[in-house]
Design an enzyme around this catalytic site. Structure first.
Site, PDB file in Angstrom:
ATOM      1  N   ARG A  46       0.857  -1.202   0.000  1.00 17.47           N
ATOM      2  CA  ARG A  46       0.000   0.000   0.000  1.00 17.47           C
ATOM      3  C   ARG A  46       0.882   1.238   0.000  1.00 17.47           C
ATOM      4  O   ARG A  46       0.639   2.201  -0.713  1.00 17.47           O
ATOM      5  CB  ARG A  46      -0.965   0.020   1.196  1.00 17.47           C
ATOM      6  CG  ARG A  46      -1.652   1.383   1.350  1.00 17.47           C
ATOM      7  CD  ARG A  46      -2.925   1.388   2.182  1.00 17.47           C
ATOM      8  NE  ARG A  46      -2.853   0.556   3.360  1.00 17.47           N
ATOM      9  CZ  ARG A  46      -2.155   0.845   4.472  1.00 17.47           C
ATOM     10  NH1 ARG A  46      -1.448   1.952   4.541  1.00 17.47           N
ATOM     11  NH2 ARG A  46      -2.156   0.003   5.490  1.00 17.47           N
ATOM     12  N   TYR A  98     -16.403  16.859 -15.617  1.00 16.39           N
ATOM     13  CA  TYR A  98     -16.841  15.466 -15.583  1.00 16.39           C
ATOM     14  C   TYR A  98     -17.895  15.322 -14.476  1.00 16.39           C
ATOM     15  O   TYR A  98     -17.715  15.853 -13.365  1.00 16.39           O
ATOM     16  CB  TYR A  98     -15.623  14.587 -15.292  1.00 16.39           C
ATOM     17  CG  TYR A  98     -15.934  13.131 -15.117  1.00 16.39           C
ATOM     18  CD1 TYR A  98     -16.345  12.350 -16.202  1.00 16.39           C
ATOM     19  CD2 TYR A  98     -15.824  12.524 -13.882  1.00 16.39           C
ATOM     20  CE1 TYR A  98     -16.630  11.021 -16.034  1.00 16.39           C
ATOM     21  CE2 TYR A  98     -16.110  11.179 -13.709  1.00 16.39           C
ATOM     22  CZ  TYR A  98     -16.515  10.441 -14.788  1.00 16.39           C
ATOM     23  OH  TYR A  98     -16.802   9.104 -14.620  1.00 16.39           O
ATOM     24  N   ASP A 170      -7.260  18.978 -14.952  1.00 13.17           N
ATOM     25  CA  ASP A 170      -7.604  17.596 -15.292  1.00 13.17           C
ATOM     26  C   ASP A 170      -7.296  17.437 -16.784  1.00 13.17           C
ATOM     27  O   ASP A 170      -8.008  17.980 -17.635  1.00 13.17           O
ATOM     28  CB  ASP A 170      -9.081  17.337 -14.976  1.00 13.17           C
ATOM     29  CG  ASP A 170      -9.492  15.892 -15.249  1.00 13.17           C
ATOM     30  OD1 ASP A 170      -8.860  15.239 -16.096  1.00 13.17           O
ATOM     31  OD2 ASP A 170     -10.472  15.436 -14.626  1.00 13.17           O
ATOM     32  N   LYS A 195      -8.554   6.337 -19.338  1.00  9.62           N
ATOM     33  CA  LYS A 195      -8.920   6.842 -20.654  1.00  9.62           C
ATOM     34  C   LYS A 195      -7.721   6.704 -21.602  1.00  9.62           C
ATOM     35  O   LYS A 195      -7.247   5.608 -21.808  1.00  9.62           O
ATOM     36  CB  LYS A 195      -9.435   8.275 -20.527  1.00  9.62           C
ATOM     37  CG  LYS A 195     -10.422   8.478 -19.351  1.00  9.62           C
ATOM     38  CD  LYS A 195     -11.734   7.742 -19.518  1.00  9.62           C
ATOM     39  CE  LYS A 195     -12.592   7.724 -18.261  1.00  9.62           C
ATOM     40  NZ  LYS A 195     -12.875   9.019 -17.654  1.00  9.62           N
TER      41      LYS A 195
HETATM   42  C1  LIG Z   1     -13.334   9.483 -16.373  1.00 11.12           C
HETATM   43  C2  LIG Z   1     -12.926  10.808 -15.873  1.00 11.12           C
HETATM   44  C3  LIG Z   1     -12.664  11.019 -14.518  1.00 11.12           C
HETATM   45  C4  LIG Z   1     -12.851   9.937 -13.488  1.00 11.12           C
HETATM   46  O1  LIG Z   1     -11.942   8.897 -13.644  1.00 11.12           O
HETATM   47  P1  LIG Z   1     -12.245   7.344 -13.258  1.00 11.12           P
HETATM   48  O2  LIG Z   1     -11.009   6.668 -13.676  1.00 11.12           O
HETATM   49  O3  LIG Z   1     -13.464   6.944 -14.005  1.00 11.12           O
HETATM   50  O4  LIG Z   1     -12.484   7.319 -11.777  1.00 11.12           O
HETATM   51  C5  LIG Z   1     -12.251  12.291 -14.136  1.00 11.12           C
HETATM   52  N1  LIG Z   1     -12.113  13.285 -15.025  1.00 11.12           N
HETATM   53  C6  LIG Z   1     -12.366  13.120 -16.336  1.00 11.12           C
HETATM   54  C7  LIG Z   1     -12.207  14.270 -17.277  1.00 11.12           C
HETATM   55  C8  LIG Z   1     -12.790  11.887 -16.808  1.00 11.12           C
HETATM   56  O5  LIG Z   1     -13.076  11.718 -18.109  1.00 11.12           O
END
Ligand SMILES: *Cc1c(COP(=O)(O)O)cnc(C)c1O
Length: 391
Positions: A46, A98, A170, A195
């Protein structure tokens, strides 16, 4: 090293024991102490794990940051950054986010006494005006989800510097191949590695990258203390995906541009949102700030929910599914999927209507993708004509 080389070499040093070119996956949870109070730097997975460290080094290098911290999801990474806020603190954020991020702000942190101030985000002076002595973070996504607005990272980073408050970007929609927020003056980069970074629709993960030692310490402390860490296999798969990030992004860029241009000229499409189109209001800024325009295309279909349904049912190559950034092309209906957590009023304010469709344009042949969309738009047209004939 240039980006493509970094993506293949960082975090991919051969294992010291057997010189395997591809490092092994360290599945173990615990590591021997060599003497009282002495170990090799690893004690419990961890806290730190060798496979995870390779991924963290690679992600930090790709974003041009000193430190990378990996998490079990993008939301866990988001939570780690927000953990720096205390009751009474304020955060200024662009409104277009998001849906899950907005839910975390509103459902977990607002009841704990953090105040979120939302602005449209396009005007740096609006950021300046929203900052108060209680502001502790500035937050934005660019390009935004699902409207693909583009915000000026350098100009907003200037506001952050004046206020001595970190700017969080982000960078999930762009990926570090296309956009480098730290080089533009941002302090913290956040990723859902689920992603583009992993890129194969098969791992959930997240990361925080920064060069600020204080931010890094807080995020690292939260990683070990709250424990939302990714497993070693997920770290390995993500590292494997990263090797082709540059190649994949170039193809996403080309395919998305072809799709956006096709949609732009179609009678069943009311509006197309893609920063690569000359008529997009953020096009000039995107040209300066990004290296390519990414794989996400959003559009408004003529008609309503019934036509959206006819459209998605007729698709044969695109999958009707959430998420984005993988090899497979996906189609999402933001109002009922990615942004369903928002109230009707929040959706209206964000400009997300029932006829909005978001595409994650994948790596298939662009002609097949256009053909698929053409067929589905034809089905939507027949549905609209039938509805009109019915009344
Ligand atoms: C998918 C996404 C998230 C969240 O991420 P997860 O891996 O699904 O928890 C945050 N910000 C953006 C822009 C996203 O597309």
């Amino acid at each position: 090293m240039k980006f493509e080389t970094k993506a293949i070499r960082l975090g991919h040093s051969p294992d010291p024991q057997h010189r395997a070119v591809v490092p092994p996956v360290h599945q173990g949870t615990t590591f021997e102490f060599t003497a009282v109070g002495e170990n090799t730097g690893y004690e419990y997975s961890r806290t730190s794990n060798p496979t995870r460290v390779l991924l963290e080094e690679c992600l930090a290098g790709l974003e041009g940051g000193e430190f990378g911290v990996a998490f079990g999801s993008g939301m866990a990474a988001t939570d780690a950054v927000l953990s720096m806020l205390r009751p009474g603190d304020e955060m200024v954020s662009a409104r277009n986010l998001y849906g899950g991020t907005l839910r975390l702000f509103e459902s977990i942190y607002t009841p704990r006494g953090v105040r979120f101030v939302y602005i449209d985000g396009g005007d740096p002076d609006a950021w300046r005006a929203a900052v108060t002595p209680h502001t502790k973070l500035l937050w934005l996504e660019t390009p935004t989800n699902p409207l693909l607005q583009v915000f000026d990272i350098a100009a907003i980073a200037e506001v952050a510097r004046e206020a001595a408050v970190p700017l969080v970007v982000d960078n999930t929609f762009a990926s570090p191949y296309i956009q480098q927020p730290l080089a533009l003056g941002a302090d913290i980069v956040l990723h859902s590695t689920s992603k583009y970074i992993n890129g194969h629709n098969d791992v959930i993960g997240g990361a925080v990258i920064t060069s600020d030692p204080q931010v890094h310490e807080a995020v690292r402390f939260f990683q070990n203390t709250a424990g939302a860490v990714p497993g070693p296999w997920d770290c390995y798969l993500t590292l494997r995906g990263i090797k082709t990030l540059a190649l994949r992004m170039r193809q996403h860029n080309a395919n998305a541009l072809a799709v956006a241009r096709f949609l732009e000229g179609h009678g069943m499409v009311r509006e197309v949102f893609y920063p690569g189109l000359e008529r997009h209001p953020g096009h000039e800024l995107a040209r300066r700030q990004m290296d390519g325009y990414g794989g996400m295309v959003t559009f408004l279909l003529e008609g309503g929910l019934e036509q959206v349904n006819a459209f998605v049912e007729a698709l044969g190559v695109f999958h009707f599914a959430e998420s984005l950034g993988g090899a497979e092309s996906l189609v999402c209906h933001p109002a009922t999927m990615s942004h369903a957590a928002l109230s009707e009023e929040e959706r209206q304010r964000a400009g997300i209507t029932d006829s909005m469709i978001r595409l994650s344009v994948g790596l298939e042949n662009a002609e097949d993708l256009v053909e698929d969309l053409e067929r589905a738009l034809g089905a939507a047209r027949r549905s609209l004509e039938a509805a009109r004939a019915g009344c």
